[in-house]
Each structure stands twice: as C-alpha cells, then as structure tokens.
Design an enzyme around this catalytic site. Sequence first.
Site, PDB file in Angstrom:
ATOM      1  N   THR A 132       0.905  -1.144   0.000  1.00 13.40           N
ATOM      2  CA  THR A 132       0.000   0.000   0.000  1.00 13.40           C
ATOM      3  C   THR A 132       0.935   1.182   0.000  1.00 13.40           C
ATOM      4  OG1 THR A 132      -1.729  -1.182   1.163  1.00 13.40           O
ATOM      5  CG2 THR A 132      -1.687   1.175   1.541  1.00 13.40           C
ATOM      6  N   ASP A 187     -10.043  -8.118   1.549  1.00 14.55           N
ATOM      7  CA  ASP A 187     -10.180  -7.459   2.861  1.00 14.55           C
ATOM      8  C   ASP A 187     -11.535  -7.758   3.506  1.00 14.55           C
ATOM      9  OD1 ASP A 187      -7.688  -6.383   3.172  1.00 14.55           O
ATOM     10  OD2 ASP A 187      -8.209  -4.381   2.468  1.00 14.55           O
ATOM     11  N   ASN A 243      -4.212  -3.158  -2.470  1.00 12.28           N
ATOM     12  CA  ASN A 243      -4.177  -4.211  -1.460  1.00 12.28           C
ATOM     13  C   ASN A 243      -2.861  -4.975  -1.556  1.00 12.28           C
ATOM     14  OD1 ASN A 243      -4.935  -5.612   0.763  1.00 12.28           O
ATOM     15  ND2 ASN A 243      -6.155  -7.138  -0.357  1.00 12.28           N
ATOM     16  N   SER A 275     -11.063  -1.795   6.189  1.00 16.81           N
ATOM     17  CA  SER A 275      -9.655  -1.488   5.933  1.00 16.81           C
ATOM     18  C   SER A 275      -8.924  -1.218   7.239  1.00 16.81           C
ATOM     19  CB  SER A 275      -9.570  -0.247   5.049  1.00 16.81           C
ATOM     20  OG  SER A 275      -8.238   0.182   4.907  1.00 16.81           O
ATOM     21  N   GLU A 280      -8.799  -5.924  -3.575  1.00 16.61           N
ATOM     22  CA  GLU A 280      -9.313  -5.473  -2.278  1.00 16.61           C
ATOM     23  C   GLU A 280     -10.417  -6.379  -1.736  1.00 16.61           C
ATOM     24  OE1 GLU A 280      -7.404  -3.018  -0.253  1.00 16.61           O
ATOM     25  OE2 GLU A 280      -7.627  -2.080  -2.206  1.00 16.61           O
TER      26      GLU A 280
HETATM   27  O1  DON Z   1      -7.100  -1.668   3.447  1.00 17.39           O
HETATM   28  C1  DON Z   1      -6.322  -2.406   4.014  1.00 17.39           C
HETATM   29  O2  DON Z   1      -6.231  -2.500   5.216  1.00 17.39           O
HETATM   30  C2  DON Z   1      -5.377  -3.240   3.187  1.00 17.39           C
HETATM   31  N1  DON Z   1      -5.926  -3.431   1.881  1.00 17.39           N
HETATM   32  C3  DON Z   1      -4.047  -2.591   3.149  1.00 17.39           C
HETATM   33  C4  DON Z   1      -3.052  -3.431   2.431  1.00 17.39           C
HETATM   34  C5  DON Z   1      -1.666  -3.079   2.709  1.00 17.39           C
HETATM   35  O3  DON Z   1      -1.353  -2.180   3.444  1.00 17.39           O
HETATM   36  C6  DON Z   1      -0.657  -3.908   2.065  1.00 17.39           C
HETATM   37  N2  DON Z   1       0.623  -3.469   2.383  1.00 17.39           N
HETATM   38  N3  DON Z   1       1.593  -3.012   2.500  1.00 17.39           N
END
Ligand code: DON
Length: 577
Positions: free
Chosen positions: A388, A430, A408, A459, A427
């Site tokens: 992310t 999640d 994601n 998230s 995503e």
């Molecule tokens: O929204 C979320 O919590 C995840 N989709 C975030 C994913 C993420 O941070 C992956 N990493 N580094």
Amino acid sequence: MGAGVTVTPSVGGTARATLAAPRIAPRVPARFPEGWRLPSGASATFAPNAMAVSNSLPASEAAVEILKRGGNAVDAAVALGFALAVSWPEAGNIGGGGYMVIRLADGRTAAIDYREVAPLAATRDMYLDANGKLTDKSIVGHLASGVPGAVAGMAHALERYGTMSLRDVMQPAIRLAREGFVVDTGLASSIRNSERVRQFEGASVFFPNGQPLVAGTRLVQPDLARTLQAIAERGPAGFYRGWVADSLVAEMQRGGGIITTQDLAQYTPRERRPIRSSYRGFTLLAMPPSSSGGVTMTESLNILETWPSLGAHGSTPWYHAVASAYQRAFIDRNSKLGDPDFVPVPLEQLTSKSYAQALRRTISETRATPTRDVDATMQALPREPMNTTHYSVVDAAGNAVATTTTLNGSWGSGVWVRGAGFFLNNEMDDFAAQPGMPNMFGLVQGEQNAIQPGKRMLSAMSPTIVLDSAQQVLLVVGAAGGPTIITGTSQVILNVIDHRMNLADAMRAPRLHHQALPDSLTIEIGGVAPAVQDSLRAMGWALRPLRSLVNVNAIMRVPGGWEGVYEPRRTGGASGH
Ligand code: DON
C-alpha cells in the site's frame, strides 16, 4: 510562542505564512538497542514553507511543483496521488481506492472515504469452492477486484477543498507517464519479485522481452498517459464512463470478472467526519469506518493513556503495555467493525475513555493474556506479499492532508487493463471471505465484514493528523502494511508524544505489532534487547521476529517550518520548498 498561523491571507490558497512553532516539549535524543540497524541521530528533510513525503521521489516532486505554482495542500496531494499511480504502480493507483484526512488552517476537517465497493453481482460465498473451501480468487485474478474509488475520491477532494482544476493538478502525472521517469531500486526490486504481474498483460510493460525492468531504465507508459488525459479532460467521467470504463469491463469479461458498466457509473465516494480523539493533550483526527484505522488506533491509545507513563521506549513494561493495548483493540476491530452504511458500528463505545479504562483492567502487569482467553474461535496464519502507500502533504498556510491508497496486495490482483495501462486491486480479500477464517494478512474477521453487493470492505488504513494543544497541525502520518498500518502509525505518534523523539528518530525506532490473532508479538530483528526478549517470553508472549515492520511516511512541524521523513526501511522521497 504564538498559536496557529500568524499570517493567513487566504486559507484555501497558498499565501505565505509564518508558521508558529509547535506546542510540544523539547525533543530528547533517542536510545535504541545496541546493534539496531537504524541508529538514532539521523536528520530529516527540512523546508520552511511546504512539504510532501511519499514512497516515490518523482511523486513527491509533483506535489511540490503544484505547491510552488500556488496550489494548496489538497491540490498538491491530488497531484501526488495521480503521480504515484505512474511512478509507484505496485501500490499507487487509479484502479484501487483509499482514504484522505484533511485539516485546513481555518479549522475545517474532512475524511474522504474512496474505498472500493463490492460489485453488484458479488455474493457472500463467492470465494468458496463446491466443498465450501476458501479459494484464492479473492487475491489473484479478475474476481478479486472491488469497484475502484481512487479517481472519484481524489476528484471529490479537489473539488471541495482544492483551489486548482483537475486538468492542472494532473499535469505532472501525465508528464511522468508520457515522457517517463527513471526506475529506482525500490521499484525495480518490486517488479523483480512480482510473479503475479508476469501472469497478466502488464508483463508487456514491466517485463519487456520477458525480463524485469532494472533500476536506471526509463519507464514510459503511453496507455496510462492517455487514460490520465481522459480523466484530466472529463473528470471522473473520463474513468467511470467512456472508453476507459469500457476497457475495464472488457477486461473483466475476458477474465471472468463481474464489474459492470453499472458498477462503475454508480461508484460514489463518501465524505465522513474524522474521528476526533485526544491523547495526552494532543488531538488526533483519524479515519472512521469503513476503515478500522481511526477506531483501533484511538482505542489503543486510550488504553495506553491510562498509564501515567509508558516507561522507557523498548523496555519490557513498554512492550507489554503497548502489545496488550493493541491485542485488545484488534479483538474489537476484527469482530465489531464493518461498513457503517451496511452494519451498525459501536463507534462511541469503542472510542470512549471509560471503555479503555475497563479494558485496562483486563491487563495483568506481569502476564500476557492469551487471545483465546478472550475469543476462543480465532486462529490464523499470514500469507502473501503486500503493498500500500501513504503520503503526507502540508503547505505554507498550515493546511494538511494525510492520504493512504492501495491496490491491497503488491500489484493488486495482477490484472492489467489492456489499452488503458493500469492495474486493478485485489481489495475483495479485505472482506471476511469466509467469516472466522484468516485473510491474506492473517486477520480473522466476522460477520460484520462479510461480503454484500455495494459494501465497502473493512480497511486498516490510518491516515492521521495530530494537532498540538494550540490546535495547530503537529504531525501528518500514515502507513502501508495491512494491519501493521495501525500499530506502525500509532507508534510514530507515541514516539513523538511520549518519548519526545524528533521525527527522524520516531521513524527509525524499532517497531512491534500485535493483531490478536495470530497470538504473537511481532518484533523487528535486532530491535529488542536480548534481556527484554527473555523477560517478555517469561511473561508469556510468543515473540515472532520479522526483518522489517511497516512503511510510514510522515511530516512534523518544527520551529520555522516542517520536517519530512520517508520510511527508512524502504525507498521514497521527502521534498519541500
Ligand atoms: O485496506 C487495508 O487495510 C489493506 N488493503 C491494506 C493493504 C496493505 O497495506 C498492504 N501493504 N503493504
């Protein structure tokens, strides 16, 4: 020491202002365990007027270009967001979604939720096979994508809180795509390790002749430039309708995906009120659901505030208190939070100081509490590489923007929209694709976060702005790293407030993570003194050492301006003027 901004001819604009110094105790040098690979005492990037920090230097520079042209922090943040979609495509995106917390110098605040939503044809059990077993279709390939929100969200932020046109703020991104930029070592290594990209059409761009792009190569993306140009000319309609939308839907149909033109046409970002909480006299503005970030951070910090002092950073009592707080906050996160448009969410209760007092009473001073004592149904193991990206922007008037955005997993679902030049998110993972079973971050989540058409998946993203006692912006912070976003972001805040570190040290300090399940205390290798490890084990903590935790990008007010620090464990750029 004056409060607030001493000269603010135009709050939304960029007229020069003299920033007042922060209301904060003097900083003290940090002490990290011997041999820790990020020694204290490094310096931050300083700028007197404005600052942008992200995981990509060209993207941070795009923001500064807009700030210098008279844009405010929102204009610059939107420029940065589009530029990241070009120069940091493993996570920066137009095919994903995110969250933005804004605090303007006149006191107005906003929390913009442009999280993806489940397609209209999504069903609760769409990722289970005929035997009811969870498949990997929420992670790889066409079915893994939610309806992208990034373009609508950034356009919304600009329209409500910016001062420039979309066409103007998108120019740096369009230029980066059309004329190219030089691939840095961070991007090169991410491409090299992206097995998933090889499986889909993006391979033609990132693996020309079958070989990964190497550092130093100029990457030109003409298809993406055309897509960005369409958005610059037509606004969100350039993405959600017309040839870009048609290309996305055609890609879906080619690969068995379910996003339709109707899904795209009806996507809408939500503007919400930031969670406003306090911690030891400072104010936090944080992201409310559909992200769990603000609630879980607030709950953790409220628990920690019940100790008059947390003790020395890195000591046994410190690890015990911080991990115990996270463990409890994540138990609530995983079972009680979901999209507030679909399920009731007990926000007031979870963020209240009295609830934190009650949770504090469940923490023994001498023993770790096994998570199964609290909820016997939870079991988990993490999977998957991930990415992310968070960026922070401030301007000379004191306006501040914290944004976290994602596909994601690294490179999302791997699916690349032919002719339009961008990746789609994964995503959907999640959601609790099978309530009670771990997702790719090992998070075990419940019915509140089950799949429903049009619903936002929960998230952990935690874009956060911290104000000092004079209600001036002190810190703009957030992170990447799945659930570790919440713990990593809040530790930078603890390091600044409790441990009086400067920003560089606060970012370099060893980190920890606990998410209830797996029931382990994750620590950074070399970051915990051996004697502290022994005493934590003796208290019942199962230690799980990892090379590196969390990717944070932050800005802090200092006398005379701002300091910016990008994640010292990763690559990035802090740029100001
Ligand atoms: O929204 C979320 O919590 C995840 N989709 C975030 C994913 C993420 O941070 C992956 N990493 N580094």
